[in-house]
Design a protein around this motif. Structure first.
Motif, PDB file in Angstrom:
ATOM      1  N   ARG A   1       0.890  -0.999   0.049  1.00 24.10           N
ATOM      2  CA  ARG A   1      -0.033   0.056   0.017  1.00 24.10           C
ATOM      3  C   ARG A   1       0.846   1.193   0.166  1.00 24.10           C
ATOM      4  O   ARG A   1       1.871   1.284   0.843  1.00 24.10           O
ATOM      5  CB  ARG A   1      -1.061   0.052   1.107  1.00 24.10           C
ATOM      6  CG  ARG A   1      -1.848   1.165   1.227  1.00 24.10           C
ATOM      7  CD  ARG A   1      -2.586   0.896   2.419  1.00 24.10           C
ATOM      8  NE  ARG A   1      -2.028   1.038   3.741  1.00 24.10           N
ATOM      9  CZ  ARG A   1      -1.821  -0.001   4.441  1.00 24.10           C
ATOM     10  NH1 ARG A   1      -2.403  -1.169   4.224  1.00 24.10           N
ATOM     11  NH2 ARG A   1      -1.147  -0.060   5.638  1.00 24.10           N
ATOM     12  N   ASP A   2       0.608   2.274  -0.928  1.00 25.94           N
ATOM     13  CA  ASP A   2       1.528   3.383  -1.045  1.00 25.94           C
ATOM     14  C   ASP A   2       0.713   4.612  -0.713  1.00 25.94           C
ATOM     15  O   ASP A   2      -0.618   4.557  -0.971  1.00 25.94           O
ATOM     16  CB  ASP A   2       1.952   3.671  -2.457  1.00 25.94           C
ATOM     17  CG  ASP A   2       2.789   2.254  -2.876  1.00 25.94           C
ATOM     18  OD1 ASP A   2       2.443   1.775  -3.792  1.00 25.94           O
ATOM     19  OD2 ASP A   2       3.729   1.937  -1.871  1.00 25.94           O
TER      20      ASP A   2
ATOM     21  N   LYS B   1       6.265   5.901  -7.232  1.00 23.23           N
ATOM     22  CA  LYS B   1       6.244   4.747  -7.635  1.00 23.23           C
ATOM     23  C   LYS B   1       5.670   4.164  -8.649  1.00 23.23           C
ATOM     24  O   LYS B   1       6.085   3.061  -9.176  1.00 23.23           O
ATOM     25  CB  LYS B   1       5.388   4.345  -6.088  1.00 23.23           C
ATOM     26  CG  LYS B   1       6.193   4.520  -4.874  1.00 23.23           C
ATOM     27  CD  LYS B   1       5.568   3.757  -3.674  1.00 23.23           C
ATOM     28  CE  LYS B   1       6.437   3.961  -2.387  1.00 23.23           C
ATOM     29  NZ  LYS B   1       5.872   3.421  -1.400  1.00 23.23           N
ATOM     30  N   ARG B   2       4.487   4.745  -9.112  1.00 26.41           N
ATOM     31  CA  ARG B   2       3.888   4.188 -10.385  1.00 26.41           C
ATOM     32  C   ARG B   2       4.842   4.130 -11.535  1.00 26.41           C
ATOM     33  O   ARG B   2       4.908   3.191 -12.213  1.00 26.41           O
ATOM     34  CB  ARG B   2       2.575   5.060 -10.707  1.00 26.41           C
ATOM     35  CG  ARG B   2       1.479   4.565  -9.724  1.00 26.41           C
ATOM     36  CD  ARG B   2       0.157   5.122 -10.584  1.00 26.41           C
ATOM     37  NE  ARG B   2       0.192   6.543 -10.830  1.00 26.41           N
ATOM     38  CZ  ARG B   2      -0.365   7.383  -9.975  1.00 26.41           C
ATOM     39  NH1 ARG B   2      -1.154   7.009  -8.913  1.00 26.41           N
ATOM     40  NH2 ARG B   2      -0.645   8.564 -10.350  1.00 26.41           N
ATOM     41  N   VAL B   3       5.796   5.273 -11.741  1.00 30.76           N
ATOM     42  CA  VAL B   3       6.609   5.403 -12.905  1.00 30.76           C
ATOM     43  C   VAL B   3       7.659   4.255 -12.680  1.00 30.76           C
ATOM     44  O   VAL B   3       7.926   3.557 -13.667  1.00 30.76           O
ATOM     45  CB  VAL B   3       7.177   6.607 -12.996  1.00 30.76           C
ATOM     46  CG1 VAL B   3       8.245   6.618 -14.057  1.00 30.76           C
ATOM     47  CG2 VAL B   3       6.321   8.046 -13.182  1.00 30.76           C
ATOM     48  N   LEU B   4       8.177   4.166 -11.561  1.00 33.93           N
ATOM     49  CA  LEU B   4       9.267   3.064 -11.285  1.00 33.93           C
ATOM     50  C   LEU B   4       8.758   1.633 -11.490  1.00 33.93           C
ATOM     51  O   LEU B   4       9.389   0.968 -12.092  1.00 33.93           O
ATOM     52  CB  LEU B   4       9.774   3.515  -9.900  1.00 33.93           C
ATOM     53  CG  LEU B   4      10.936   2.257  -9.467  1.00 33.93           C
ATOM     54  CD1 LEU B   4      12.130   2.629 -10.413  1.00 33.93           C
ATOM     55  CD2 LEU B   4      11.508   2.892  -8.092  1.00 33.93           C
ATOM     56  N   ARG B   5       7.614   1.408 -10.952  1.00 30.62           N
ATOM     57  CA  ARG B   5       6.872   0.225 -11.292  1.00 30.62           C
ATOM     58  C   ARG B   5       6.842  -0.183 -12.688  1.00 30.62           C
ATOM     59  O   ARG B   5       7.230  -1.337 -13.224  1.00 30.62           O
ATOM     60  CB  ARG B   5       5.481  -0.042 -10.639  1.00 30.62           C
ATOM     61  CG  ARG B   5       5.351  -0.306  -9.225  1.00 30.62           C
ATOM     62  CD  ARG B   5       4.239  -0.401  -8.588  1.00 30.62           C
ATOM     63  NE  ARG B   5       4.164  -0.325  -6.871  1.00 30.62           N
ATOM     64  CZ  ARG B   5       3.776   0.770  -6.392  1.00 30.62           C
ATOM     65  NH1 ARG B   5       3.190   1.792  -6.914  1.00 30.62           N
ATOM     66  NH2 ARG B   5       3.924   0.603  -4.930  1.00 30.62           N
ATOM     67  N   ARG B   6       6.310   0.644 -13.428  1.00 32.42           N
ATOM     68  CA  ARG B   6       6.142   0.594 -14.952  1.00 32.42           C
ATOM     69  C   ARG B   6       7.388   0.331 -15.688  1.00 32.42           C
ATOM     70  O   ARG B   6       7.501  -0.621 -16.374  1.00 32.42           O
ATOM     71  CB  ARG B   6       5.210   1.594 -15.711  1.00 32.42           C
ATOM     72  CG  ARG B   6       3.934   1.890 -15.286  1.00 32.42           C
ATOM     73  CD  ARG B   6       3.136   2.808 -16.387  1.00 32.42           C
ATOM     74  NE  ARG B   6       3.808   4.212 -16.324  1.00 32.42           N
ATOM     75  CZ  ARG B   6       3.277   4.943 -15.547  1.00 32.42           C
ATOM     76  NH1 ARG B   6       2.115   4.842 -14.849  1.00 32.42           N
ATOM     77  NH2 ARG B   6       3.721   6.324 -15.585  1.00 32.42           N
ATOM     78  N   GLU B   7       8.308   1.016 -15.240  1.00 37.23           N
ATOM     79  CA  GLU B   7       9.687   0.822 -16.039  1.00 37.23           C
ATOM     80  C   GLU B   7      10.176  -0.363 -15.654  1.00 37.23           C
ATOM     81  O   GLU B   7      10.815  -1.176 -16.340  1.00 37.23           O
ATOM     82  CB  GLU B   7      10.704   1.816 -15.434  1.00 37.23           C
ATOM     83  CG  GLU B   7      10.276   3.443 -15.767  1.00 37.23           C
ATOM     84  CD  GLU B   7      11.155   4.440 -15.310  1.00 37.23           C
ATOM     85  OE1 GLU B   7      12.084   4.001 -14.241  1.00 37.23           O
ATOM     86  OE2 GLU B   7      11.341   5.469 -15.582  1.00 37.23           O
ATOM     87  N   ILE B   8      10.300  -1.063 -14.262  1.00 39.35           N
ATOM     88  CA  ILE B   8      10.733  -2.277 -13.889  1.00 39.35           C
ATOM     89  C   ILE B   8       9.838  -3.554 -14.612  1.00 39.35           C
ATOM     90  O   ILE B   8      10.640  -4.592 -15.048  1.00 39.35           O
ATOM     91  CB  ILE B   8      10.838  -2.362 -12.373  1.00 39.35           C
ATOM     92  CG1 ILE B   8      11.915  -1.660 -11.741  1.00 39.35           C
ATOM     93  CG2 ILE B   8      11.205  -3.820 -12.043  1.00 39.35           C
ATOM     94  CD1 ILE B   8      11.613  -1.559 -10.289  1.00 39.35           C
TER      95      ILE B   8
ATOM     96  N   VAL C   1       9.705   6.388  -0.389  1.00 44.10           N
ATOM     97  CA  VAL C   1       9.461   5.713   0.876  1.00 44.10           C
ATOM     98  C   VAL C   1       8.237   6.388   1.429  1.00 44.10           C
ATOM     99  O   VAL C   1       7.906   7.720   1.421  1.00 44.10           O
ATOM    100  CB  VAL C   1      10.773   5.763   1.750  1.00 44.10           C
ATOM    101  CG1 VAL C   1      10.911   7.401   2.211  1.00 44.10           C
ATOM    102  CG2 VAL C   1      10.602   4.908   3.248  1.00 44.10           C
ATOM    103  N   GLU C   2       7.553   5.673   2.106  1.00 41.14           N
ATOM    104  CA  GLU C   2       6.410   6.038   2.862  1.00 41.14           C
ATOM    105  C   GLU C   2       6.404   5.816   4.345  1.00 41.14           C
ATOM    106  O   GLU C   2       7.256   4.701   4.901  1.00 41.14           O
ATOM    107  CB  GLU C   2       4.952   5.195   2.335  1.00 41.14           C
ATOM    108  CG  GLU C   2       4.525   5.337   1.039  1.00 41.14           C
ATOM    109  CD  GLU C   2       4.276   6.790   0.878  1.00 41.14           C
ATOM    110  OE1 GLU C   2       3.714   7.393   1.600  1.00 41.14           O
ATOM    111  OE2 GLU C   2       4.538   7.167  -0.428  1.00 41.14           O
ATOM    112  N   PRO C   3       5.716   6.486   5.294  1.00 36.68           N
ATOM    113  CA  PRO C   3       6.089   6.228   6.755  1.00 36.68           C
ATOM    114  C   PRO C   3       5.831   4.852   7.301  1.00 36.68           C
ATOM    115  O   PRO C   3       6.475   4.331   8.334  1.00 36.68           O
ATOM    116  CB  PRO C   3       4.996   7.315   7.364  1.00 36.68           C
ATOM    117  CG  PRO C   3       4.894   8.074   6.542  1.00 36.68           C
ATOM    118  CD  PRO C   3       4.834   7.594   5.187  1.00 36.68           C
ATOM    119  N   HIS C   4       5.208   3.941   6.594  1.00 32.16           N
ATOM    120  CA  HIS C   4       4.942   2.583   6.987  1.00 32.16           C
ATOM    121  C   HIS C   4       5.799   1.570   6.536  1.00 32.16           C
ATOM    122  O   HIS C   4       5.877   0.442   7.043  1.00 32.16           O
ATOM    123  CB  HIS C   4       3.338   2.189   6.722  1.00 32.16           C
ATOM    124  CG  HIS C   4       3.024   2.136   5.174  1.00 32.16           C
ATOM    125  ND1 HIS C   4       2.525   3.268   4.481  1.00 32.16           N
ATOM    126  CD2 HIS C   4       3.595   1.329   4.178  1.00 32.16           C
ATOM    127  CE1 HIS C   4       2.442   3.035   3.223  1.00 32.16           C
ATOM    128  NE2 HIS C   4       3.098   1.815   3.073  1.00 32.16           N
TER     129      HIS C   4
END
Length: 204
Positions: free
Chosen positions: A3-4, A12-19, A184-187
């Motif tokens: 969960r983001d 995060k969405r951009v990085l996920r798509r690239e990977i 990064v997120e706090p959780h």
């Protein structure tokens, strides 16, 4: 599956798509070679050498392959727990006893997953694991992991913390997915190590 929060979600969405795009270009031969090498590297971990219970997962698509590792752990006599996705995104667990103990399950419009076909042990079963093998898309030098965005493993890590459980947390990736920094997120909770077909990276 993490969960983001809203602040870093676009990054995060951009990085996920690239990977994912890079993974999708891998050939069947690439995947077979990487799976064998990943299993070999992971089986050399001291944490796995002494583990009695390991929580793992069945890889899907172009994820780093886990089937060879799962079978090798079972051959060692290790109790292997695999996740089953619940409707709310949390994870239940069941035992792995070879390919015949898996069932294909489609969750709505999501990808088809291989899940344990036997009895469900409850979400808290993961707290008995000595090692938790985590899926991911990337990890950075702080040990912070980028997941797919579903939040399932955030819940697992939070459950472990609440229970006072302290298994070794190991993410399985390709070598190019160990990066300088992920949003990064706090959780977010760091992992202890990343295993790739090329080797092992440990984090403080």
């Amino acid at each position: 599956m993490d969960r983001d929060g809203p602040a870093d979600e676009p990054d995060k969405r951009v990085l996920r798509r690239e990977i994912i795009a890079v993974r999708n270009r891998l050939t069947d031969d690439d995947l077979r070679v990487a799976e064998a090498a990943l299993a070999d590297r992971a089986l050399g971990l001291p944490e796995l050498a002494g583990a009695r219970t390991v929580a793992a997962y069945v890889s899907v698509g172009a994820e780093p392959g886990t089937r060879a590792l799962l079978d090798a752990l079972c051959a060692r006599g290790v109790r292997v727990l695999l996740p089953a996705l619940l409707p709310d995104g949390d994870l239940d667990w069941g035992e792995y006893a070879g390919a015949g103990s898996l069932a294909r399950v489609r969750h709505g419009g999501r990808m088809e997953l291989l899940e344990p076909a036997g009895p469900r042990l409850g979400p808290a079963a993961v707290t008995a694991a000595d090692v938790v093998l985590l899926p991911g898309l990337a990890v950075d030098g702080r040990g912070l992991r980028l997941g797919r965005g579903g939040g399932s493993y955030d819940r697992v890590l939070a459950r472990l913390a609440r229970a006072g459980a302290a298994p070794a947390l190991v993410v399985l990736l390709y070598g190019t997915e160990v990066v300088a920094r992920v949003p990064v997120e706090p959780h977010d909770r760091p992992v202890h190590a990343a295993v790739t077909p090329e080797g092992v990276r440990r984090f403080r």
